[in-house]
Design an enzyme around this catalytic site. Structure first.
Site: not given
Length: 312
Positions: A81, A158
């Site tokens: 990231d 998720r």
């Protein structure tokens, strides 16, 4: 008074696990620390696909600001990231030993357990969830009739969304699910899918002038992981530089050599250019850049230009 290192972390379960792992390793080296929780823009907006947010470092810039304003001493990130160009005034302090770099498919449709090659030949139509432009492109390259659903949120969110949906499956990073014991039995490794550069690795950053934090983190650095992830991130930076791009890379040390695999896909997955190279470990200083240059000459330059125009 003994200095206590302030560790900045996002609030998600996985981010906290990573920060606590750094805290544990610091304590083993004789350094005390405490966690400072900070919410990032990527955690606040859970609807917009990451590739539409269009901001490099969407999960890291808030922690960067906390570092530079002296609210924390170090920040812990999933290395994939982190932008390949760190913010001015911030430096890499350590890279922990890498976990699994693989992507996994958590399936709800039992047919997805079939041999991947057979599925490809049969040209199945699946609904697969992911917010990763890289995973989307690679999946569509293999299964062009599939529908890709947007899936945002932390790992727990998720998984919950997947369980409540009628999707055939969703793609996750193996390391993320395994670190917090969330990998379900109904999951398979996607051995054909190349990972994001530095996937499975954890990076610690600090301010450039913070010698104390640098020294503390020095003992946590895993040299093989740092070398392989540098090669992968050099490859990414030479091609496009952002994490929200359909670029994959993996460098692995095998005996005294480095084996590198990389690719770039078109956004819709119709085109894919692969490259692979093995070289001696003593000659890898600029491997990532050199391999990227070779890929650009193989037709990658036109593909890069197309992607850049599409994501502006």
């Amino acid at each position: 008074m003994e200095k206590i290192i302030r560790i900045g972390t996002r609030e998600s379960r996985l981010a906290v696990w990573q920060a606590e792992e750094v805290q544990r390793l610091l304590l083993q080296s004789g350094f005390k620390s405490k966690l400072i929780y900070i919410k990032s823009d990527g955690d606040i907006d859970l609807v917009t696909p990451l590739y539409e947010i269009g901001v490099q470092g969407v999960f890291t810039k808030t922690l960067d600001a906390a570092l530079l304003s002296d609210h924390i001493d170090i920040a812990v990130h999933s290395m994939k990231d982190v932008p390949t160009q760190l913010a001015k005034g911030i430096t890499q302090a350590a890279v922990l030993k890498r976990g699994s770099y693989k992507d996994i498919l958590v399936y709800q449709n039992e047919e997805l357990k079939m041999n991947n090659e057979k599925l490809s030949i049969l040209n199945y139509q699946f609904s697969i969830a992911t917010s990763s432009i890289r995973r989307k492109a690679q999946w569509l390259h293999r299964y062009p009739n599939s529908t890709i659903e947007n899936l945002r949120g932390n790992v727990n969110t998720r998984m919950k969304k997947l369980n409540e949906s009628n999707w055939d499956g969703a793609i996750f990073a193996a390391a993320g699910l395994e670190r917090i014991n969330l990998r379900p039995e109904n999951s398979i490794e996607l051995d054909w899918m190349l990972p994001a550069p530095a996937q499975g690795a954890i990076m610690i950053v600090c301010k450039e002038e913070d010698d104390f934090s640098k020294q503390a983190c020095f003992f946590l650095n895993d040299e093989p992981t740092a070398l392989c992830t540098k090669i992968e991130r050099d490859f990414l930076r030479k091609l496009l530089g952002g994490c929200s791009t359909p670029i994959s890379a993996l460098a692995v040390i095998e005996n005294d050599s480095i084996n590198f695999k990389g690719n770039i896909c078109s956004l819709d997955g119709t085109e894919k250019i692969d490259i692979e190279k093995t070289t001696g470990i003593k000659t890898v200083a600029s491997l990532g850049v050199k391999v990227a240059e070779e890929l650009l000459q193989k037709g990658g330059k036109e593909l890069v230009n197309t992607i850049q125009n599409a994501i502006k």
